[in-house]
Structures are given as C-alpha cells and as structure tokens.
Design an enzyme around this catalytic site. Structure first.
Site, mmCIF file in Angstrom:
data_model
loop_
_atom_site.group_PDB
_atom_site.id
_atom_site.type_symbol
_atom_site.label_atom_id
_atom_site.label_comp_id
_atom_site.label_asym_id
_atom_site.label_seq_id
_atom_site.Cartn_x
_atom_site.Cartn_y
_atom_site.Cartn_z
ATOM 1 N N ARG A 49 0.833 -1.198 0.000
ATOM 2 C CA ARG A 49 0.000 0.000 0.000
ATOM 3 C C ARG A 49 0.870 1.251 0.000
ATOM 4 N NH1 ARG A 49 0.881 2.358 4.675
ATOM 5 N NH2 ARG A 49 1.124 1.171 6.590
ATOM 6 N N GLY A 50 0.253 2.388 -0.221
ATOM 7 C CA GLY A 50 0.952 3.653 -0.100
ATOM 8 C C GLY A 50 1.111 4.046 1.355
ATOM 9 N N GLY A 51 1.880 5.091 1.593
ATOM 10 C CA GLY A 51 2.045 5.614 2.936
ATOM 11 C C GLY A 51 3.203 4.980 3.686
ATOM 12 N N HIS A 56 -2.152 -1.300 13.670
ATOM 13 C CA HIS A 56 -3.476 -1.913 13.706
ATOM 14 C C HIS A 56 -3.591 -2.737 14.985
ATOM 15 C CE1 HIS A 56 -4.278 -0.599 9.697
ATOM 16 N NE2 HIS A 56 -3.374 -1.382 9.149
ATOM 17 N N ALA A 138 -6.737 6.483 9.510
ATOM 18 C CA ALA A 138 -5.631 6.441 8.550
ATOM 19 C C ALA A 138 -6.093 5.832 7.241
ATOM 20 C CB ALA A 138 -4.471 5.641 9.122
ATOM 21 N N LEU A 139 -5.453 6.257 6.153
ATOM 22 C CA LEU A 139 -5.719 5.719 4.819
ATOM 23 C C LEU A 139 -4.427 5.178 4.232
ATOM 24 C CD1 LEU A 139 -8.554 7.070 4.716
ATOM 25 C CD2 LEU A 139 -7.968 7.893 2.451
ATOM 26 N N GLY A 151 -6.877 -0.105 2.346
ATOM 27 C CA GLY A 151 -8.023 0.744 2.646
ATOM 28 C C GLY A 151 -7.814 1.715 3.787
ATOM 29 N N ALA A 153 -8.448 2.695 8.296
ATOM 30 C CA ALA A 153 -8.577 2.218 9.678
ATOM 31 C C ALA A 153 -9.086 3.353 10.541
ATOM 32 C CB ALA A 153 -7.234 1.717 10.195
ATOM 33 N N CYS A 169 2.369 7.358 10.288
ATOM 34 C CA CYS A 169 2.240 7.786 8.899
ATOM 35 C C CYS A 169 3.448 8.616 8.443
ATOM 36 C CB CYS A 169 0.942 8.553 8.682
ATOM 37 S SG CYS A 169 -0.523 7.608 9.171
#
Length: 205
Positions: A49-51, A56, A138-139, A151, A153, A169
C-alpha cells in the site's frame, strides 16, 4: 486481497471486507525504517500500500474496499476523497467533527473540541502542520489494473500506546486518538455498521 484483485475481471462484483487485526505495525511500500522507533514485540508487516508506518490492533475498524474504479468512472484522487467523506460522515453520526489536512491523507479531529463545527483553516506554522489536531483515521491504498485494495482504519477504542513506538504515517510527533479517548463510549460494532453504510453509499454510484 492480492489474490482477489489479480483474479477479478470486468464482471467480478466489488466487495468490502471489514475486520479487526491483532496488534501489528504495517509499513507502506515506500516506508522508511527510521519511522519505526521501537516496535518491540509487535510484528512489522511489509505491504504494497501507499504511505508509511501505522498501527493496527483490536478496537480499531479496518475496512478494505475492493472496488473497480472504472465502474464508478473515478480516478484515485476522487476515490480517496470518497473514503475520507465516508469517515467524516461516520464521525458526524457520533457527534465528532472530522477534518482533512492537505497532503496528509486520513481524518483528523480537535481533541480539545471534538464536536466543534467551525472549519479547520489549516496550519499557520509550517513547522507544526498538525497543531491542535490528532489523527483518528488512517488511509493506505493500492490500485492495480484500476482496482483498489488495502483501505482505511478508524480508531474506536484501540490501545494508543503502540503509536508512541512509531512516527505515525511518517510524521514525527503526530498525535493519534480514538473515539474512546475523545470521551465517546461506543461499541466497535456499532461504529462499524455506520462506516459500512457510509462506504457503500460513497462507493455505489
């Protein structure tokens, strides 16, 4: 998610997966190790994913929309906007005002005034871009062949201590919060029901 996305075709129905994870740090594809300050015994999972790095854990709603963006006739920027809109609408249902911050995907709140409706005007001091704000959602997404996975959270009553072990992040000193920390005593399942409803509304047309 990878298997589903790689195997799907133009006729594959979209899906929305909602879950809670055990305590885990996830690192984005361009994640920098210096943002992992002291992970300790919590595992670190590399993702596509990005970021940068995020946490989690139980008490946090994780939603993975597996969406063919071509069906919606939208591109990534609009997709991110709709995910953030669903989060903002979910928070609003529980009396919390969510804000976007330009260039920093996710949703933020004012911990001292979580229900304030005055527009957030953005940072006035570039050295403190999140002054007065805390991140509650967060995305981190990935799009392959116009189809999304990974996705978002949303923190409901998650343990916030692990966030102190990272630069959330990729932002040193970024405060994170949860609905519980803001004074709301709500069941994770109740918030998840609203979030699912809002995501479906945002991603169905």
């Amino acid at each position: 998610m990878r298997t589903f996305t790689a195997a799907r075709d133009a006729d594959t129905p979209d899906e929305l997966w909602v879950c809670e994870h055990p305590a885990t740090f996830t690192q984005g594809i361009a994640g920098k190790t210096e943002h992992l300050l002291n992970p300790g015994a919590i595992p670190v999972v590399q993702t596509e994913r990005g970021g940068q790095v995020t946490f989690h854990g139980p008490g946090q709603i994780v939603a993975y929309p597996l969406i063919d963006l071509r069906r919606l006739n939208i591109f990534v920027k609009e997709y991110v906007f709709r995910l953030e809109a669903a989060l903002i609408q979910t928070l609003e249902r529980f009396g919390v005002t969510g804000f976007r911050v330009a260039g920093a995907p996710g949703i933020y709140v004012r911990p001292d005034e979580p229900g304030a409706h005055a527009a957030h005007t953005g940072p006035v001091d570039p050295s403190q871009p999140f002054k007065g704000l805390a991140k509650v959602a967060a995305l981190g997404i990935k799009v392959s062949r116009h189809c999304s996975f990974h996705g978002l959270a949303l923190n409901v009553n998650v343990d916030l201590e692990p966030y102190r072990r990272i630069n959330p992040c990729g932002y040193a000193g970024l405060e994170t919060t949860s609905l519980d920390n803001l004074g709301l005593r709500v069941e994770t399942a109740a918030v998840a029901d609203v979030l699912v409803d809002r995501l479906v509304a945002q991603l169905s047309s």
